[in-house]
Design a protein around this motif. Structure first.
Motif, PDB file in Angstrom:
ATOM      1  N   UNK A  53       0.848  -1.172   0.000  1.00 38.30           N
ATOM      2  CA  UNK A  53       0.000   0.000   0.000  1.00 38.30           C
ATOM      3  C   UNK A  53       0.898   1.240   0.000  1.00 38.30           C
ATOM      4  N   UNK A  54       0.678   2.110  -0.966  1.00 36.86           N
ATOM      5  CA  UNK A  54       1.467   3.328  -1.079  1.00 36.86           C
ATOM      6  C   UNK A  54       0.704   4.485  -0.427  1.00 36.86           C
ATOM      7  N   UNK A  55       1.165   4.892   0.729  1.00 35.36           N
ATOM      8  CA  UNK A  55       0.479   5.925   1.506  1.00 35.36           C
ATOM      9  C   UNK A  55       0.740   7.320   0.975  1.00 35.36           C
ATOM     10  N   UNK A  56      -0.197   8.197   1.229  1.00 27.53           N
ATOM     11  CA  UNK A  56      -0.005   9.616   1.013  1.00 27.53           C
ATOM     12  C   UNK A  56       0.251  10.221   2.402  1.00 27.53           C
ATOM     13  N   UNK A  57       1.470  10.710   2.633  1.00 24.46           N
ATOM     14  CA  UNK A  57       1.819  11.305   3.921  1.00 24.46           C
ATOM     15  C   UNK A  57       2.055  12.787   3.692  1.00 24.46           C
ATOM     16  N   UNK A  58       1.267  13.600   4.372  1.00 22.78           N
ATOM     17  CA  UNK A  58       1.407  15.043   4.195  1.00 22.78           C
ATOM     18  C   UNK A  58       1.175  15.780   5.510  1.00 22.78           C
ATOM     19  N   UNK A  59       1.546  17.051   5.506  1.00 21.21           N
ATOM     20  CA  UNK A  59       1.404  17.890   6.690  1.00 21.21           C
ATOM     21  C   UNK A  59      -0.050  17.943   7.142  1.00 21.21           C
ATOM     22  N   UNK A  60      -0.225  17.808   8.426  1.00 23.83           N
ATOM     23  CA  UNK A  60      -1.551  17.876   9.039  1.00 23.83           C
ATOM     24  C   UNK A  60      -1.764  19.306   9.513  1.00 23.83           C
ATOM     25  N   UNK A  61      -2.646  20.021   8.841  1.00 19.30           N
ATOM     26  CA  UNK A  61      -2.873  21.432   9.155  1.00 19.30           C
ATOM     27  C   UNK A  61      -3.991  21.645  10.164  1.00 19.30           C
ATOM     28  N   UNK A  62      -4.973  20.770  10.165  1.00 14.88           N
ATOM     29  CA  UNK A  62      -6.107  20.929  11.077  1.00 14.88           C
ATOM     30  C   UNK A  62      -6.405  19.582  11.731  1.00 14.88           C
ATOM     31  N   UNK A  63      -6.289  19.572  13.037  1.00 14.01           N
ATOM     32  CA  UNK A  63      -6.523  18.358  13.808  1.00 14.01           C
ATOM     33  C   UNK A  63      -8.020  18.136  13.979  1.00 14.01           C
ATOM     34  N   UNK A  64      -8.510  16.996  13.508  1.00 12.39           N
ATOM     35  CA  UNK A  64      -9.924  16.655  13.657  1.00 12.39           C
ATOM     36  C   UNK A  64     -10.099  15.734  14.871  1.00 12.39           C
ATOM     37  N   UNK A  65     -11.328  15.449  15.205  1.00 16.09           N
ATOM     38  CA  UNK A  65     -11.610  14.529  16.301  1.00 16.09           C
ATOM     39  C   UNK A  65     -11.033  13.141  16.005  1.00 16.09           C
ATOM     40  N   UNK A  66     -11.081  12.737  14.740  1.00 16.76           N
ATOM     41  CA  UNK A  66     -10.529  11.437  14.342  1.00 16.76           C
ATOM     42  C   UNK A  66      -9.007  11.399  14.558  1.00 16.76           C
ATOM     43  N   UNK A  67      -8.317  12.478  14.209  1.00  9.96           N
ATOM     44  CA  UNK A  67      -6.870  12.555  14.447  1.00  9.96           C
ATOM     45  C   UNK A  67      -6.581  12.448  15.949  1.00  9.96           C
ATOM     46  N   UNK A  68      -7.341  13.222  16.717  1.00 11.40           N
ATOM     47  CA  UNK A  68      -7.104  13.281  18.154  1.00 11.40           C
ATOM     48  C   UNK A  68      -7.346  11.921  18.820  1.00 11.40           C
ATOM     49  N   UNK A  69      -8.389  11.213  18.409  1.00 14.80           N
ATOM     50  CA  UNK A  69      -8.662   9.881  18.946  1.00 14.80           C
ATOM     51  C   UNK A  69      -7.488   8.940  18.668  1.00 14.80           C
ATOM     52  N   UNK A  70      -6.918   9.069  17.484  1.00 16.40           N
ATOM     53  CA  UNK A  70      -5.780   8.241  17.107  1.00 16.40           C
ATOM     54  C   UNK A  70      -4.549   8.584  17.950  1.00 16.40           C
ATOM     55  N   UNK A  71      -4.326   9.874  18.180  1.00 17.49           N
ATOM     56  CA  UNK A  71      -3.213  10.293  19.034  1.00 17.49           C
ATOM     57  C   UNK A  71      -3.362   9.726  20.441  1.00 17.49           C
ATOM     58  N   UNK A  72      -4.586   9.718  20.946  1.00 15.79           N
ATOM     59  CA  UNK A  72      -4.836   9.201  22.297  1.00 15.79           C
ATOM     60  C   UNK A  72      -4.629   7.691  22.400  1.00 15.79           C
ATOM     61  N   UNK A  73      -4.783   6.979  21.292  1.00 13.56           N
ATOM     62  CA  UNK A  73      -4.515   5.534  21.317  1.00 13.56           C
ATOM     63  C   UNK A  73      -3.037   5.273  21.582  1.00 13.56           C
ATOM     64  N   UNK A  74      -2.180   6.127  21.034  1.00 14.48           N
ATOM     65  CA  UNK A  74      -0.743   5.957  21.225  1.00 14.48           C
ATOM     66  C   UNK A  74      -0.264   6.591  22.528  1.00 14.48           C
ATOM     67  N   UNK A  75      -0.945   7.644  22.968  1.00 16.54           N
ATOM     68  CA  UNK A  75      -0.559   8.354  24.181  1.00 16.54           C
ATOM     69  C   UNK A  75      -1.832   8.802  24.898  1.00 16.54           C
ATOM     70  N   UNK A  76      -2.260   8.064  25.926  1.00 18.24           N
ATOM     71  CA  UNK A  76      -3.533   8.377  26.573  1.00 18.24           C
ATOM     72  C   UNK A  76      -3.499   9.588  27.508  1.00 18.24           C
ATOM     73  N   UNK A  77      -2.418  10.365  27.511  1.00 16.98           N
ATOM     74  CA  UNK A  77      -2.322  11.531  28.377  1.00 16.98           C
ATOM     75  C   UNK A  77      -2.609  12.798  27.577  1.00 16.98           C
ATOM     76  N   UNK A  78      -3.838  13.315  27.702  1.00 18.64           N
ATOM     77  CA  UNK A  78      -4.257  14.508  26.949  1.00 18.64           C
ATOM     78  C   UNK A  78      -3.386  15.717  27.270  1.00 18.64           C
TER      79      UNK A  78
END
Length: 153
Positions: free
Chosen positions: A1-26
């Motif tokens: 699978x060839x991913x598209x990796x680019x700068x994240x300009x606006x953090x959505x709820x989906x992004x934030x949920x994913x960040x919390x999976x890796x680091x549960x400390x808000x």
């Protein structure tokens, strides 16, 4: 699978949920997020992963958060994100890339070492000091953080 990796300009709820999976400390996430370089990995416009890189020293960049959605793990996405992080660091004149993970994070430790990161230290009691709730992973209470480094050539 060839991913598209680019700068994240606006953090959505989906992004934030994913960040919390890796680091549960808000609180920790909010401390490093504004000082970091943030990226998202997508495939066919579907979010598959996030990568957060933080400059910690003049020539050192740290992977402070890397996460892949649960349904897409063990498919090489984390490795592609780390390869991107190495390339980004080199292109921006960093001399080394660091990452920390829990002593009970066996899958992550395998991946990081597979990508040529080497153990350089242990932050004893990191998770008991910085996290309010006890974290259990792979049937073990998480206490210490293993620090790994990849020297860039």
């Amino acid at each position: 699978m060839n991913l598209n990796i680019e700068t994240l300009n606006k953090l959505t709820e989906q992004h934030y949920k994913l960040l919390l999976e890796a680091d549960p400390n808000e609180k920790l996430i909010s401390k490093y997020l504004n000082r970091s370089f943030c990226f998202e990995a997508t495939y066919n416009n579907e979010l598959l992963g996030v990568l957060i890189l933080l400059p910690t020293h003049p020539e050192t960049l740290e992977v402070v958060n890397i996460a892949v959605i649960s349904t897409q793990r063990n498919k090489g996405i984390g490795q592609q994100l780390l390869t991107f992080a190495v390339k980004y660091a080199r292109n921006n004149n960093y001399k080394c890339l660091e990452i920390g993970t829990g002593t009970t994070s066996f899958g992550q430790l395998y991946l990081y070492q597979k990508c040529d990161f080497r153990v350089v230290g242990v932050d004893q009691n990191f998770f008991t000091i910085h996290y309010d709730k006890e974290i259990t992973e792979n049937g073990l209470v998480l206490r210490d953080m293993i620090r790994l480094r990849k020297v860039l050539k």
